[in-house]
Design a protein around this motif. Sequence first.
Motif, PDB file in Angstrom:
ATOM      1  N   LEU A  12     -27.946 -39.741 103.859  1.00  0.00           N
ATOM      2  CA  LEU A  12     -27.168 -40.856 104.375  1.00  0.00           C
ATOM      3  C   LEU A  12     -25.832 -40.854 103.640  1.00  0.00           C
ATOM      4  O   LEU A  12     -25.801 -40.739 102.414  1.00  0.00           O
ATOM      5  N   THR A  13     -24.749 -40.957 104.372  1.00  0.00           N
ATOM      6  CA  THR A  13     -23.419 -40.932 103.772  1.00  0.00           C
ATOM      7  C   THR A  13     -22.831 -42.331 103.780  1.00  0.00           C
ATOM      8  O   THR A  13     -22.740 -42.960 104.838  1.00  0.00           O
ATOM      9  N   LEU A  14     -22.440 -42.823 102.598  1.00  0.00           N
ATOM     10  CA  LEU A  14     -21.784 -44.119 102.444  1.00  0.00           C
ATOM     11  C   LEU A  14     -20.326 -43.842 102.098  1.00  0.00           C
ATOM     12  O   LEU A  14     -20.032 -43.255 101.051  1.00  0.00           O
ATOM     13  N   TYR A  15     -19.430 -44.256 102.964  1.00  0.00           N
ATOM     14  CA  TYR A  15     -18.016 -43.932 102.812  1.00  0.00           C
ATOM     15  C   TYR A  15     -17.249 -44.986 102.009  1.00  0.00           C
ATOM     16  O   TYR A  15     -17.583 -46.166 102.029  1.00  0.00           O
ATOM     17  N   GLY A  16     -16.189 -44.527 101.331  1.00  0.00           N
ATOM     18  CA  GLY A  16     -15.240 -45.425 100.683  1.00  0.00           C
ATOM     19  C   GLY A  16     -15.673 -46.017  99.353  1.00  0.00           C
ATOM     20  O   GLY A  16     -15.107 -47.006  98.911  1.00  0.00           O
ATOM     21  N   LEU A  17     -16.648 -45.419  98.692  1.00  0.00           N
ATOM     22  CA  LEU A  17     -17.159 -46.011  97.461  1.00  0.00           C
ATOM     23  C   LEU A  17     -16.709 -45.304  96.188  1.00  0.00           C
ATOM     24  O   LEU A  17     -16.939 -45.819  95.095  1.00  0.00           O
ATOM     25  N   LEU A  27     -21.994 -45.770  89.232  1.00  0.00           N
ATOM     26  CA  LEU A  27     -22.684 -44.576  89.719  1.00  0.00           C
ATOM     27  C   LEU A  27     -23.778 -44.136  88.755  1.00  0.00           C
ATOM     28  O   LEU A  27     -24.817 -43.628  89.178  1.00  0.00           O
ATOM     29  N   GLU A  28     -23.545 -44.328  87.465  1.00  0.00           N
ATOM     30  CA  GLU A  28     -24.534 -43.933  86.457  1.00  0.00           C
ATOM     31  C   GLU A  28     -25.839 -44.691  86.633  1.00  0.00           C
ATOM     32  O   GLU A  28     -26.904 -44.196  86.280  1.00  0.00           O
ATOM     33  N   ARG A  29     -25.778 -45.890  87.185  1.00  0.00           N
ATOM     34  CA  ARG A  29     -26.960 -46.748  87.317  1.00  0.00           C
ATOM     35  C   ARG A  29     -27.478 -46.836  88.747  1.00  0.00           C
ATOM     36  O   ARG A  29     -28.490 -47.496  88.996  1.00  0.00           O
ATOM     37  N   HIS A  33     -28.338 -39.693  93.735  1.00  0.00           N
ATOM     38  CA  HIS A  33     -27.246 -39.552  94.690  1.00  0.00           C
ATOM     39  C   HIS A  33     -26.396 -38.348  94.323  1.00  0.00           C
ATOM     40  O   HIS A  33     -26.532 -37.797  93.234  1.00  0.00           O
ATOM     41  N   THR A  34     -25.533 -37.964  95.235  1.00  0.00           N
ATOM     42  CA  THR A  34     -24.448 -37.030  94.943  1.00  0.00           C
ATOM     43  C   THR A  34     -23.184 -37.680  95.485  1.00  0.00           C
ATOM     44  O   THR A  34     -23.250 -38.630  96.263  1.00  0.00           O
ATOM     45  N   THR A  35     -22.046 -37.175  95.059  1.00  0.00           N
ATOM     46  CA  THR A  35     -20.790 -37.751  95.519  1.00  0.00           C
ATOM     47  C   THR A  35     -19.910 -36.690  96.151  1.00  0.00           C
ATOM     48  O   THR A  35     -20.026 -35.506  95.864  1.00  0.00           O
ATOM     49  N   GLY A  36     -19.037 -37.159  97.002  1.00  0.00           N
ATOM     50  CA  GLY A  36     -18.012 -36.327  97.614  1.00  0.00           C
ATOM     51  C   GLY A  36     -16.690 -37.040  97.420  1.00  0.00           C
ATOM     52  O   GLY A  36     -16.594 -37.989  96.650  1.00  0.00           O
ATOM     53  N   LYS A  37     -15.691 -36.600  98.124  1.00  0.00           N
ATOM     54  CA  LYS A  37     -14.381 -37.239  98.026  1.00  0.00           C
ATOM     55  C   LYS A  37     -14.431 -38.590  98.723  1.00  0.00           C
ATOM     56  O   LYS A  37     -14.339 -38.676  99.937  1.00  0.00           O
ATOM     57  N   CYS A  39     -17.022 -40.631  98.975  1.00  0.00           N
ATOM     58  CA  CYS A  39     -18.293 -41.068  99.535  1.00  0.00           C
ATOM     59  C   CYS A  39     -19.469 -40.749  98.614  1.00  0.00           C
ATOM     60  O   CYS A  39     -19.361 -39.958  97.688  1.00  0.00           O
ATOM     61  N   VAL A  40     -20.572 -41.394  98.915  1.00  0.00           N
ATOM     62  CA  VAL A  40     -21.815 -41.208  98.167  1.00  0.00           C
ATOM     63  C   VAL A  40     -22.872 -40.749  99.169  1.00  0.00           C
ATOM     64  O   VAL A  40     -22.982 -41.301 100.265  1.00  0.00           O
ATOM     65  N   TYR A  41     -23.643 -39.746  98.784  1.00  0.00           N
ATOM     66  CA  TYR A  41     -24.725 -39.228  99.620  1.00  0.00           C
ATOM     67  C   TYR A  41     -26.059 -39.597  98.982  1.00  0.00           C
ATOM     68  O   TYR A  41     -26.255 -39.361  97.792  1.00  0.00           O
ATOM     69  N   VAL A  42     -26.953 -40.181  99.769  1.00  0.00           N
ATOM     70  CA  VAL A  42     -28.271 -40.548  99.261  1.00  0.00           C
ATOM     71  C   VAL A  42     -29.343 -40.087 100.240  1.00  0.00           C
ATOM     72  O   VAL A  42     -29.132 -40.065 101.450  1.00  0.00           O
ATOM     73  N   LYS A  43     -30.476 -39.697  99.707  1.00  0.00           N
ATOM     74  CA  LYS A  43     -31.587 -39.277 100.563  1.00  0.00           C
ATOM     75  C   LYS A  43     -32.435 -40.463 100.979  1.00  0.00           C
ATOM     76  O   LYS A  43     -32.881 -40.547 102.108  1.00  0.00           O
ATOM     77  N   ARG A  44     -32.667 -41.396 100.056  1.00  0.00           N
ATOM     78  CA  ARG A  44     -33.507 -42.559 100.347  1.00  0.00           C
ATOM     79  C   ARG A  44     -32.863 -43.815  99.781  1.00  0.00           C
ATOM     80  O   ARG A  44     -32.738 -43.959  98.569  1.00  0.00           O
ATOM     81  N   VAL A  45     -32.469 -44.719 100.634  1.00  0.00           N
ATOM     82  CA  VAL A  45     -31.838 -45.964 100.195  1.00  0.00           C
ATOM     83  C   VAL A  45     -32.792 -46.756  99.308  1.00  0.00           C
ATOM     84  O   VAL A  45     -32.372 -47.395  98.343  1.00  0.00           O
ATOM     85  N   GLY A  46     -34.081 -46.667  99.580  1.00  0.00           N
ATOM     86  CA  GLY A  46     -35.065 -47.394  98.790  1.00  0.00           C
ATOM     87  C   GLY A  46     -35.124 -46.967  97.334  1.00  0.00           C
ATOM     88  O   GLY A  46     -35.648 -47.698  96.492  1.00  0.00           O
ATOM     89  N   ASP A  47     -34.592 -45.785  97.012  1.00  0.00           N
ATOM     90  CA  ASP A  47     -34.587 -45.302  95.629  1.00  0.00           C
ATOM     91  C   ASP A  47     -33.394 -45.816  94.837  1.00  0.00           C
ATOM     92  O   ASP A  47     -33.295 -45.565  93.639  1.00  0.00           O
ATOM     93  N   LEU A  48     -32.459 -46.504  95.500  1.00  0.00           N
ATOM     94  CA  LEU A  48     -31.246 -46.979  94.838  1.00  0.00           C
ATOM     95  C   LEU A  48     -31.450 -48.364  94.238  1.00  0.00           C
ATOM     96  O   LEU A  48     -32.263 -49.153  94.724  1.00  0.00           O
ATOM     97  N   ASP A  49     -30.652 -48.663  93.227  1.00  0.00           N
ATOM     98  CA  ASP A  49     -30.623 -49.999  92.657  1.00  0.00           C
ATOM     99  C   ASP A  49     -29.786 -50.861  93.590  1.00  0.00           C
ATOM    100  O   ASP A  49     -28.573 -50.679  93.710  1.00  0.00           O
ATOM    101  N   ARG A  50     -30.411 -51.788  94.280  1.00  0.00           N
ATOM    102  CA  ARG A  50     -29.742 -52.592  95.300  1.00  0.00           C
ATOM    103  C   ARG A  50     -28.621 -53.451  94.713  1.00  0.00           C
ATOM    104  O   ARG A  50     -27.585 -53.650  95.343  1.00  0.00           O
ATOM    105  N   VAL A  51     -28.800 -53.969  93.518  1.00  0.00           N
ATOM    106  CA  VAL A  51     -27.764 -54.789  92.876  1.00  0.00           C
ATOM    107  C   VAL A  51     -26.526 -53.942  92.602  1.00  0.00           C
ATOM    108  O   VAL A  51     -25.393 -54.359  92.846  1.00  0.00           O
TER     109      VAL A  51
END
Length: 68
Positions: A12-17, A27-29, A33-37, A39-51
């Motif tokens: 999943l690509t999240l743009y502008g972050l 990003l450390e917390r 994820h991986t990052t691009g220019k 944007c942030v790329y994530v495989k599973r949103v459920g694995d992210l810290d929502r806050v």
Amino acid sequence: MMAPLAPRKAALTLYGLTFDGSNEDLLERLGPHTTGKGCVYVKRVGDLDRVVLTEMIDRAWRENHQPG
């Protein structure tokens, strides 16, 4: 909360972050994820810290959507 995104086969690509090195402290917390220019790329949103994700989106909105 609003962030442009695109569901891709690989991630999943999240743009502008991550423009100009922004949000490095968050990003450390974020979680896996991986990052691009800009944007942030994530495989599973459920694995992210929502806050942390919410704070990243809020920051991006404040920095990029100021009244002219």
